[in-house]
Design a protein around this motif. Sequence first.
Motif, PDB file in Angstrom:
ATOM      1  N   ASN B 128       0.772  -1.239   0.049  1.00 43.60           N
ATOM      2  CA  ASN B 128       0.137  -0.058  -0.119  1.00 43.60           C
ATOM      3  C   ASN B 128       0.919   1.353   0.102  1.00 43.60           C
ATOM      4  N   PHE B 129       0.578   2.088  -0.987  1.00 41.90           N
ATOM      5  CA  PHE B 129       1.544   3.438  -1.194  1.00 41.90           C
ATOM      6  C   PHE B 129       0.856   4.520  -0.561  1.00 41.90           C
ATOM      7  N   ALA B 130       1.374   5.233   0.236  1.00 42.78           N
ATOM      8  CA  ALA B 130       0.835   6.447   0.578  1.00 42.78           C
ATOM      9  C   ALA B 130       1.579   7.734   0.154  1.00 42.78           C
ATOM     10  N   CYS B 131       1.020   8.838  -0.031  1.00 43.35           N
ATOM     11  CA  CYS B 131       1.664   9.973  -0.529  1.00 43.35           C
ATOM     12  C   CYS B 131       2.451  10.525   0.729  1.00 43.35           C
ATOM     13  N   VAL B 132       3.173  11.531   0.395  1.00 42.28           N
ATOM     14  CA  VAL B 132       4.167  12.236   1.342  1.00 42.28           C
ATOM     15  C   VAL B 132       3.491  13.001   2.573  1.00 42.28           C
ATOM     16  N   ALA B 133       4.250  12.899   3.621  1.00 43.94           N
ATOM     17  CA  ALA B 133       3.392  13.333   4.684  1.00 43.94           C
ATOM     18  C   ALA B 133       4.400  14.130   5.665  1.00 43.94           C
ATOM     19  N   SER B 134       3.759  15.291   6.377  1.00 41.85           N
ATOM     20  CA  SER B 134       4.643  15.836   7.408  1.00 41.85           C
ATOM     21  C   SER B 134       5.742  16.771   6.918  1.00 41.85           C
ATOM     22  N   ALA B 135       5.643  17.180   5.779  1.00 40.68           N
ATOM     23  CA  ALA B 135       6.737  18.044   5.173  1.00 40.68           C
ATOM     24  C   ALA B 135       6.613  19.394   5.744  1.00 40.68           C
ATOM     25  N   PRO B 136       7.472  20.251   6.263  1.00 42.32           N
ATOM     26  CA  PRO B 136       7.494  21.513   6.620  1.00 42.32           C
ATOM     27  C   PRO B 136       7.190  22.530   5.320  1.00 42.32           C
ATOM     28  N   ASN B 137       7.669  22.290   4.319  1.00 46.00           N
ATOM     29  CA  ASN B 137       7.627  22.869   3.163  1.00 46.00           C
ATOM     30  C   ASN B 137       6.978  22.497   1.921  1.00 46.00           C
ATOM     31  N   SER B 138       6.649  23.236   1.036  1.00 47.62           N
ATOM     32  CA  SER B 138       6.331  22.600  -0.278  1.00 47.62           C
ATOM     33  C   SER B 138       7.063  23.241  -1.417  1.00 47.62           C
ATOM     34  N   SER B 139       6.776  22.541  -2.542  1.00 48.10           N
ATOM     35  CA  SER B 139       7.805  23.150  -3.679  1.00 48.10           C
ATOM     36  C   SER B 139       7.110  22.726  -5.142  1.00 48.10           C
ATOM     37  N   ASP B 140       7.281  23.721  -6.007  1.00 50.59           N
ATOM     38  CA  ASP B 140       6.891  23.344  -7.308  1.00 50.59           C
ATOM     39  C   ASP B 140       7.807  24.027  -8.104  1.00 50.59           C
ATOM     40  N   LEU B 141       7.890  23.723  -9.645  1.00 48.62           N
ATOM     41  CA  LEU B 141       8.849  24.367 -10.569  1.00 48.62           C
ATOM     42  C   LEU B 141       8.564  25.590 -10.645  1.00 48.62           C
ATOM     43  N   ASP B 142       7.328  26.286 -10.745  1.00 51.93           N
ATOM     44  CA  ASP B 142       7.072  27.582 -10.852  1.00 51.93           C
ATOM     45  C   ASP B 142       7.223  28.501  -9.841  1.00 51.93           C
ATOM     46  N   CYS B 143       7.001  28.221  -8.642  1.00 54.65           N
ATOM     47  CA  CYS B 143       6.904  29.071  -7.407  1.00 54.65           C
ATOM     48  C   CYS B 143       7.902  28.883  -6.746  1.00 54.65           C
ATOM     49  N   GLY B 144       8.827  27.470  -6.564  1.00 56.45           N
ATOM     50  CA  GLY B 144       9.735  27.230  -5.822  1.00 56.45           C
ATOM     51  C   GLY B 144       9.346  26.679  -4.438  1.00 56.45           C
ATOM     52  N   ARG B 145      10.201  26.813  -3.575  1.00 56.74           N
ATOM     53  CA  ARG B 145      10.209  26.392  -2.258  1.00 56.74           C
ATOM     54  C   ARG B 145       9.688  27.453  -1.088  1.00 56.74           C
ATOM     55  N   ARG B 146       8.322  26.990  -0.541  1.00 56.49           N
ATOM     56  CA  ARG B 146       7.890  27.919   0.381  1.00 56.49           C
ATOM     57  C   ARG B 146       7.418  27.003   1.593  1.00 56.49           C
ATOM     58  N   PRO B 147       7.251  27.965   2.725  1.00 54.61           N
ATOM     59  CA  PRO B 147       6.686  27.086   3.879  1.00 54.61           C
ATOM     60  C   PRO B 147       5.362  26.556   3.488  1.00 54.61           C
ATOM     61  N   GLY B 148       5.034  25.546   4.168  1.00 56.24           N
ATOM     62  CA  GLY B 148       3.823  24.684   3.982  1.00 56.24           C
ATOM     63  C   GLY B 148       2.632  25.594   4.286  1.00 56.24           C
ATOM     64  N   ASN B 149       1.515  25.373   3.462  1.00 62.74           N
ATOM     65  CA  ASN B 149       0.315  26.383   3.702  1.00 62.74           C
ATOM     66  C   ASN B 149      -0.839  25.410   3.294  1.00 62.74           C
ATOM     67  N   PHE B 150      -1.915  26.055   3.578  1.00 60.77           N
ATOM     68  CA  PHE B 150      -3.327  25.130   3.451  1.00 60.77           C
ATOM     69  C   PHE B 150      -3.676  24.938   2.014  1.00 60.77           C
ATOM     70  N   ILE B 151      -3.213  26.087   1.054  1.00 61.39           N
ATOM     71  CA  ILE B 151      -3.567  25.901  -0.437  1.00 61.39           C
ATOM     72  C   ILE B 151      -2.681  24.701  -0.744  1.00 61.39           C
ATOM     73  N   ASP B 152      -1.656  24.537  -0.458  1.00 66.93           N
ATOM     74  CA  ASP B 152      -0.734  23.542  -1.016  1.00 66.93           C
ATOM     75  C   ASP B 152      -1.304  22.246  -0.358  1.00 66.93           C
ATOM     76  N   PHE B 153      -1.491  22.169   0.865  1.00 69.52           N
ATOM     77  CA  PHE B 153      -1.991  21.109   1.581  1.00 69.52           C
ATOM     78  C   PHE B 153      -3.156  20.397   0.719  1.00 69.52           C
ATOM     79  N   GLU B 154      -4.116  21.200   0.559  1.00 72.29           N
ATOM     80  CA  GLU B 154      -5.331  20.712  -0.315  1.00 72.29           C
ATOM     81  C   GLU B 154      -4.930  20.411  -1.658  1.00 72.29           C
ATOM     82  N   ASN B 155      -4.013  20.992  -2.219  1.00 70.22           N
ATOM     83  CA  ASN B 155      -3.853  20.594  -3.615  1.00 70.22           C
ATOM     84  C   ASN B 155      -3.184  19.211  -3.545  1.00 70.22           C
ATOM     85  N   LEU B 156      -2.040  19.178  -2.761  1.00 61.90           N
ATOM     86  CA  LEU B 156      -1.618  18.041  -2.541  1.00 61.90           C
ATOM     87  C   LEU B 156      -2.580  16.698  -2.266  1.00 61.90           C
TER      88      LEU B 156
END
Lengths: 517, 517
Positions: B128-156
């Motif tokens: 059983n494969f789970a997705c990433v958990a508990s990262a303090p930061n998020s990142s994507d190619l367009d906007c780079g690395r940023r502190p975790g936030n609820f928008i990214d939480f929901e999109n992930l």
Amino acid sequence: MSDPESQGSGARRRRNPRQSGTRSATPAQLPWRKVENRYRPVDVFDDEQVEQIHDASMRILEELGIEFLSPDARDVMVRAGATLDADGVRLRMDRGLVLDAVAKAPSSFTLHARNPAHDLVIGAGRINFACVASAPNSSDLDCGRRPGNFIDFENLLRLAQSLNIVHLTGGYPVEPTDLPVPTRHLDCYLSYIRLTDKIWRPYALGGGRIEDAIEMAAIARGLDRDGLQRSPGLLCNVNTNSPLRVDGPMLDGMAELARAGQAVTVTPFTLAGAMSPVTLAGSLAQQNAEALAVIAYAQLVRPGTPSIYGGFTSNVDMKSGAPAFGTPEYARATLAGGQLARRYNLPYRSSNANAANVPDAQAAYESLMSLWSAVMGHATLILHGAGWMEGGLVASFEKMIIDAELLQTMAEFLAPIEVNEATLALDALREVGPGGHFFGAKHTLARYETAFYAPLLSDWRNFESWREGGSKSALERANGIWKQMLAAYQPPPLDPAIDEALEAYVARRRESIAQAT
Amino acid sequence: MSDPESQGSGARRRRNPRQSGTRSATPAQLPWRKVENRYRPVDVFDDEQVEQIHDASMRILEELGIEFLSPDARDVMVRAGATLDADGVRLRMDRGLVLDAVAKAPSSFTLHARNPAHDLVIGAGRINFACVASAPNSSDLDCGRRPGNFIDFENLLRLAQSLNIVHLTGGYPVEPTDLPVPTRHLDCYLSYIRLTDKIWRPYALGGGRIEDAIEMAAIARGLDRDGLQRSPGLLCNVNTNSPLRVDGPMLDGMAELARAGQAVTVTPFTLAGAMSPVTLAGSLAQQNAEALAVIAYAQLVRPGTPSIYGGFTSNVDMKSGAPAFGTPEYARATLAGGQLARRYNLPYRSSNANAANVPDAQAAYESLMSLWSAVMGHATLILHGAGWMEGGLVASFEKMIIDAELLQTMAEFLAPIEVNEATLALDALREVGPGGHFFGAKHTLARYETAFYAPLLSDWRNFESWREGGSKSALERANGIWKQMLAAYQPPPLDPAIDEALEAYVARRRESIAQAT
């Protein structure tokens, strides 16, 4: 621990200068070592399924037959009991003939390099990594993709010599298309011998090219042909023209090498859906039929010829016909190929393959899928181990370094975990106590320098340090490493008398080839 | 072939629209499926070595003890026969106590999702494969690395729901640091339930957070607490504060979940050289001691508590102290952890880990090293399966897609090869004949659409077509895919009455938390 050939936990590695803050001309890497696989292979088939594949492959040779496009080869096979079709090229052979002949092949053997420290055991649980071979193009980050040329050929050989984890050069790393075809092999052999002291592989092709390889290999090692026969140092790789056809010059070149006591690899080119059935079982049956028929021929030419069973079954993208590698199908076929090779007690050859166009995440995961299945399928010879890109169309300088990291990782992964009172470390745990840390523990201080694998390429710095260091991707770092390595390259010692004799041989042959054309 | 849950050769995949030249809002992917591992595990230890690790771990608990920073937990352990040190926190327990308790854990169990199609069997050969958990930061190619936030939480979470190969969300994919701490868990649980219908994981922490998880999970599934206890749907993961210390709120949260009949995972955080001995044997002995002590506690709280043995042993870079993952040490420890879990008949949890700073070749090869060893170590729960970067400090949108490709590849790799008269394909070979090709063979035409795995991310076009298509690396292609996937995302159906009840529960709790603070 003092045996430089023994396999261990990285203990004999130089301290990594990149990590200690100083720069060095020679990137830290693992020392040359034999790599042994002590893990049980991963089997995808049960015994009955292996027999089903075996039986189907025997029926292929008995009922459908296989075309040998060499009159000499057909003669040998017919004398051994094969029947020739009315078309004069297709041979049918019963399983008794094939299996009796194949049974004459040794289950393991030694290949001798001009530097005896680089001799290789093929089979017997060993894994030998070769660098990329036969790419028509080369590529690097600075200059991009270009047709193969002799400068790149030599530089890739220098890297193959410099990288300790590369056990042999597995053919021309890139085709030097800027050299004239009739004499190209002479230049290439000379470079193999001068720039490296590892095993090299001539191409099983006619036109005197195998003869030249044998002569030059003997000169390089100070042997006569009898001596070379007693201690083989050359191996070739025969690809079949799948389905069920084998090229004449390839068969003749292979036979010439076999008669000279050298080693042969037989690798059917079974891309499921294109050159073999779209089903893996069918492709594997065909692979098995083709490999065993050609190995049987090598054994009939000279019983006991060191022979390697090659597996290269993968699939094509059925929409475009493009070959794919490192796929789920490829990985399963690779493991299955190992089971088949073991069924006949033959050493097994696989590859480190991928179909990516750039050394990115795809290149890495396809390569590692290939490599894991090769290792877990108990391949003893892994051709294209470092530098292969685009399904074999490109030899990449950066990929060479990325792959060297993968190969080193595999070598360390295969090292045993020591379990004893000292490594179980109860005293250390007692010293540190709950909630403490082990950085300063005596147990740690006594071992920290050599406890873990130090990577060649991987960057484990935290994000901030990595960004301060220029935010370099693995690809960019690999670019720096191969340049450092080339800058530090030193050719291995070669007796000047031997060098002179090689040069004289090449000059003589150049002249006679010029006269003949 | 019509069972949508069965494991197969990709036959039930939608045709890949990217390859047929049309664009589609939903990238082609494998259907939801159970993944079964029918390969024998790869063992790094012989039986005697397993017993040596076991014995050392028992001596650790008997002689050195372990600190449980929860009075309740200590009480339970002392009542069961453990002895408490004079310091009032360190427990020593003999192997009889530990092994008797651990033996009460089931070797496999089912976790129930709010969508029964997404129920999961833990153990019994399943992966059983789970997705990433508990990262303090998020990142994507367009906007780079940023502190975790609820928008990214929901999109992930939306991506985790969209990707069929992701079987569960394994915790907060990224920490939504922009939400107030006291009520953050309520927002997160609500998003879990609304945006996905897969299993979710609350954090074993006190302060009513587990109570809220239990209540909301029950509401979401239309159950009372008894019903939830009979059909567990929550799991937590307890990390020990290695060495030999376990956090109080974690123990209490875990006990609360255990009492409610839910599942627990216990994962010592044994980074060799830092939190555990620099030797792998020592780190594994410590891992084993810590995991079994906490699982024993869970069993004493409620015999039969579904419990998962977690392994996370890796090494640090001894020069910088930086953690490393997907290393040779990590891979061997992962396989060894599987052997230990099997020794106690416990389901095994591992990870898809890497320490790269960008989703490049390093990220891919470290991840695949982790994943192969997890699969070959027979892990049944692979946390951080998709999206994990930088040793857990970043949840990456692109890495989510790269990893989904790795997970799909693994799932297809584990599918059996069919061997029968039809797949052995002698008739096809007869039809095609020597030197022909199989593209137009009847055997091919009947199977080509579903014969092979069609990738989510890999690009197998030749160099020229790839260049014409914009020379996109895997990273750039992954960027396009997650955006397509988010654009096409549809929330799973949720009964409006349940949604309303959840909202009412959250409103009530928000108020009472506000009053309490």
